[in-house]
Design an enzyme around this catalytic site. Structure first.
Site: not given
Ligand code: FE
Ligand code: ZN
Length: 255
Positions: A54, A56, A58, A110, A127, A165
Site C-alpha cells: 500500500h 503509506h 513507511d 486500511h 498493514d 509492523h
Molecule cells: Fe505501516
Molecule cells: Zn499503513
C-alpha cells in the site's frame, strides 16, 4: 528454496527480503532505503523486485532510491500512488519471482487499494492483518476491512504471515482484555514478551495461530461478541458490527 529475512526500518516497520536464489531477494515494503541497502550488502544479495502492499510512506519511502540504484520491477497496487511503479496489480494478478509465484489479493480497508501477496505458503499482508491485531481504518469502512480479514483467515492454517509492523505485544494486551479466558492468548503473550525482551521479531505468525488469538478474526466467537457488546453497551447484530466495535475499542485502548 525460498526463505524470508527481516530488515528493521523506521520505528517498528519490517521490510521483508524474500530470498529467491543465492544472489537475489525480492524486497517487500521498503519504508526506507538505508537499512535495506545495508542488509543486502551484508548478505551479498541484490534485489530481484520490489513489492509494495500500500502507499503509506513507511512502506514506500525507500522505493525511489532502491529503484534508481537497481533496475528492477516495482510491483504495487494499481489503485494507489506508488513511487517508480512499473507493474500495477489488482486482484487475480500474479507476480512470478524465480521459484515463487505470488497471487495478488485485494484487501481494502486500511487503505482503499491495499493488496496482499500470497503464494508458496507465505502471506505478505502489509498493514491489514497484524499478529493479534489489524490495521486502522484510514480509507475504508469497517465492513470492507472485516471482509478482507475474513479472506485472509480462510487461507491454509500453515500459511506464514509476514506483517508490516512489530505490534504483536500491544495487540495481545488488547486481545487479553477482549478474551481474558483465552489460554492461547495468554500463552502467546508470554512467548511474544520473551522474544521482544531479546529484541527478536515475533513474526512470522501463521493463519492458524491468528484464527485462535486474533480478536479481529474472531467476531463470530460468542465470548468476543459478548465482550464487544459489554464494551459498547448495546446489541451487535452481525459479525461486521462486532468487528467495527472491536476496531473502535482498540483505537482508544490503553493497555
Ligand atoms: Fe505501516
Ligand atoms: Zn499503513
Amino acid at each position: 528454496m525460498v526463505n524470508v529475512l527481516h530488515v528493521r526500518a523506521l520505528e517498528d516497520n519490517y521490510v521483508w527480503l524474500i530470498r529467491v536464489d543465492a544472489a537475489r531477494a525480492a524486497v517487500v515494503d521498503p519504508g526506507e532505503a538505508a537499512p535495506v541497502l545495508a542488509a543486502l550488502a551484508h548478505l551479498r544479495l541484490t534485489p530481484a523486485a520490489i513489492l509494495c502492499t500500500h502507499h503509506h510512506g513507511d512502506h514506500t519511502g525507500g522505493v525511489a532510491e532502491l529503484a534508481a540504484r537497481y533496475s528492477v520491477p516495482v510491483y504495487g497496487p494499481a489503485r494507489e500512488r506508488i513511487p517508480a511503479l512499473t507493474h500495477p496489480l489488482k486482484e487475480g494478478d500474479r507476480v512470478a519471482l524465480p521459484g515463487l509465484a505470488l497471487d495478488v489479493l485485494d484487501i481494502p480497508g486500511h487503505t482503499a487499494g491495499h493488496i496482499a501477496y500470497h503464494g508458496g505458503g507465505l502471506l505478505f499482508c502489509g498493514d491489514t492483518l497484524f499478529s493479534a491485531g489489524c490495521g486502522r481504518l484510514f480509507e475504508g469502512a469497517a465492513e470492507q476491512l472485516h471482509a478482507a480479514l475474513m479472506r485472509l483467515a480462510a487461507l491454509p492454517e500453515a500459511t506464514a504471515v509476514y506483517c508490516g509492523h512489530e505490534y504483536t505485544l500491544a495487540n495481545l494486551r488488547f486481545a487479553a482484555a477482549v478474551e481474558p479466558d483465552n489460554a492461547q492468548v495468554r500463552d502467546y503473550l508470554e512467548k511474544a514478551a520473551a522474544l521482544r525482551a531479546r529484541n527478536l521479531p515475533t513474526l512470522p505468525s501463521s493463519i492458524g495461530l491468528e484464527r485462535r488469538v486474533n480478536p479481529f478474526l474472531r467476531a463470530g466467537v460468542p465470548a468476543v461478541r459478548r465482550a464487544a457488546e459489554d464494551h459498547t453497551g448495546g446489541r451487535l447484530n452481525s459479525e461486521a458490527a462486532v468487528f467495527a466495535a472491536l476496531r473502535r475499542w482498540k483505537d482508544e485502548f490503553r493497555g
